[in-house]
Design an enzyme around this catalytic site. Structure first.
Site, PDB file in Angstrom:
ATOM      1  N   CYS A 261      26.255  34.730 -48.602  1.00 28.09           N
ATOM      2  CA  CYS A 261      25.637  35.807 -48.870  1.00 28.09           C
ATOM      3  C   CYS A 261      24.380  35.767 -48.275  1.00 28.09           C
ATOM      4  O   CYS A 261      23.863  37.209 -48.178  1.00 28.09           O
ATOM      5  CB  CYS A 261      24.797  34.267 -50.505  1.00 28.09           C
ATOM      6  SG  CYS A 261      24.372  33.167 -50.030  1.00 28.09           S
TER       7      CYS A 261
ATOM      8  N   ASP B  71      19.738  40.686 -55.313  1.00 36.58           N
ATOM      9  CA  ASP B  71      21.053  38.813 -54.828  1.00 36.58           C
ATOM     10  C   ASP B  71      22.027  39.627 -54.877  1.00 36.58           C
ATOM     11  O   ASP B  71      23.406  40.260 -55.495  1.00 36.58           O
ATOM     12  CB  ASP B  71      21.224  38.921 -56.646  1.00 36.58           C
ATOM     13  CG  ASP B  71      21.908  37.481 -57.054  1.00 36.58           C
ATOM     14  OD1 ASP B  71      22.488  37.013 -55.980  1.00 36.58           O
ATOM     15  OD2 ASP B  71      21.804  36.937 -57.625  1.00 36.58           O
TER      16      ASP B  71
ATOM     17  N   HIS C   6      24.592  37.923 -54.457  1.00 40.13           N
ATOM     18  CA  HIS C   6      26.176  37.441 -55.398  1.00 40.13           C
ATOM     19  C   HIS C   6      27.302  38.076 -56.279  1.00 40.13           C
ATOM     20  O   HIS C   6      27.695  37.268 -56.751  1.00 40.13           O
ATOM     21  CB  HIS C   6      25.572  36.351 -55.912  1.00 40.13           C
ATOM     22  CG  HIS C   6      25.190  34.939 -54.961  1.00 40.13           C
ATOM     23  ND1 HIS C   6      23.190  35.334 -54.397  1.00 40.13           N
ATOM     24  CD2 HIS C   6      24.861  33.996 -54.412  1.00 40.13           C
ATOM     25  CE1 HIS C   6      22.830  33.805 -53.990  1.00 40.13           C
ATOM     26  NE2 HIS C   6      24.029  33.427 -53.333  1.00 40.13           N
TER      27      HIS C   6
END
Length: 465
Positions: free
Chosen positions: A298, A422, A424
């Site tokens: 990440c 994000d 992820h």
């Protein structure tokens, strides 16, 4: 110059090749320049001639602007109505044409036109005459990539729009001539390349001609002239090739999504203001580039998003680094052992800072937060960062890393929301899924682990023209 300040604006964009052909009896620089200027004047006369034709792409519309002849439409047709004749698909499996779509079916308010010249002329044909002349001469030839864009209101007529296009084309040919003569290398011509740049208001969209093949670092003097002409600050790049405007109806070739946050609705805070990233970036997340980094990559992806910002603002020319290139950079600066390259080990904000400095020459500030609950009090620092620097922020805490693209903050109440990208996410580049499922979205203070410590890497914008 085109101002992009309203949804009711239609952009007419004209593209097409024009052949520059030049005969010179001598390699003397002055004589060659005069011959080139005559050839450009011939092209400008072609643009003004009755043989000039404009074809609306993906439609049956043909326009002879200098004869005021229009096929499928009339001269008084509003520009917006032309969208109804543009077909967005070719044929269905049964061989039938798809239905014509109106403007709402298009991805942007851009009408693309092709520039053509009629090869034959009306009237009786005369017999060809051949003549033979023995002499030494030099023949220069180049294909000029014409690209003009003009603003037109939806209610403006197509006749008026085409008139402005031809004016813009004539000006562009003058600019191409100037660039060609300015950057001649002996008897070699450098093809002039028009590029569009979206400048801060009140300038809007402007077109600049640069010589193709000349790197940006050799064009600084010309960029400085442009900064002075448009009254722009000389500490930020506006006219590097990476800053060229990308028309919204054209897909990006690399497949990454750009600026997914722009479709989001701003949160409503009492006396709140929104401060967000300036410019363009690519969304980098898990499982892209055929790399399975689910569960460990990440921070790498957040770093890649930051690197894409510096690339797309024209500060650097290098590509976004891969995971291995990031790891190798940390080895090169002495932060990691050689065995780190090719591993699946995490990195954090300090490593992101080191890589940005080593690979991009970008310095960063580190903001330390002892626990997540303190992030709610950092509204002023984050707002000032997006006002002054405008770069994405990497934040790491616990085992997770995210990218902060902005804040909505109320100075009076202290309320704050964070615009989070994000890394992820593991799915396809589907903007609707990414925004509706919150992979790019506004988050409240409870988004952070209230007891975990966080380090924020705030990249600083270089001062460069």
């Amino acid at each position: 110059m085109v101002l992009l300040d309203s949804e009711s604006v239609v952009i007419l964009r004209l593209r097409g090749p024009l052949e520059l052909k030049c005969h010179a009896d001598s390699t003397d620089v002055v004589l060659m320049q005069k011959a080139i200027s005559r050839s450009f004047e011939d092209l400008r006369l072609q643009v003004k001639s009755e043989s000039c034709v404009l074809a609306v792409c993906d439609s049956p519309v043909l326009i002879w602007p200098n004869k005021c002849v229009f096929e499928e439409i009339t001269p008084d047709t509003p520009c917006e109505d032309v969208f109804q004749l543009i077909q967005t698909a070719d044929q269905d499996p049964g061989g039938k044409r798809t239905k014509k779509k109106n403007r709402k079916g298009l991805s942007a308010s851009v009408i693309n036109l092709s520039l053509m010249m009629e090869a034959t002329k009306p009237g009786p044909l005369s017999a060809p005459v051949l003549a033979r002349t023995i002499q030494t001469s030099h023949f220069l030839r180049a294909t000029l990539p014409v690209d003009c864009a003009v603003r037109s209101g939806c209610s403006d007529t197509i006749k008026d729009g085409c008139g402005r296009l031809l004016e813009a084309l004539t000006r562009q040919l003058f600019d191409m001539e100037k660039a060609t003569l300015r950057h001649m290398r002996g008897a070699t011509l450098l093809v002039p390349e028009p590029l569009h740049f979206l400048l801060p208001e009140p300038n809007g969209l402007v077109t600049v001609v640069f010589p193709r093949g000349v790197p940006d670092n050799e064009l600084e003097a010309q960029r400085r002239e442009l900064h002075g002409k448009f009254e722009l600050p000389d500490d930020r790049p506006y006219f590097r090739r990476a800053n060229a405007y990308h028309f919204p109806n054209e897909p990006y070739k690399d497949g990454y999504l750009r600026n997914p946050h722009v479709v989001l609705t701003h949160p409503a805070l009492d006396n709140g203001k929104v401060f967000s990233v300036q410019g363009f970036y690519s969304y980098h997340h898990y499982m892209q580039d055929r790399v399975d980094d689910n569960g460990w990559g990440c921070a790498y992806r957040s770093l890649q998003t930051i690197c894409s910002w510096f690339q797309q603002q024209g500060y650097v020319e290098r590509c976004v680094p891969s995971h291995k290139e990031i790891q190798q950079a940390l080895v090169d600066v002495g932060d990691k052992q050689t065995s780190f390259v090719g591993s699946r080990q995490w990195i954090g904000s300090i490593e992101v800072q080191a890589v940005l400095d080593h690979l991009l020459g970008v310095t960063s500030k580190i903001l330390f937060v002892s626990q997540g609950s303190e992030l709610a009090s950092k509204g002023r620092e984050l707002a000032n960062h997006f006002l002054s620097e405008g770069t994405p922020i990497m934040i790491g805490g616990g085992v997770l890393a995210h990218t902060i693209l902005g804040v909505a903050w109320s100075e009076t109440t202290g309320e704050i929301r964070y615009l989070i990208l994000d890394p992820h996410y593991t799915g396809a580049e589907n903007l609707q899924v990414i925004t509706e499922k919150g992979w790019c979205g506004w988050k409240g203070p409870d988004f952070w682990d209230q007891t975990a410590y966080y380090n924020l890497c705030l990249p600083q914008r270089p001062r460069a023209i």
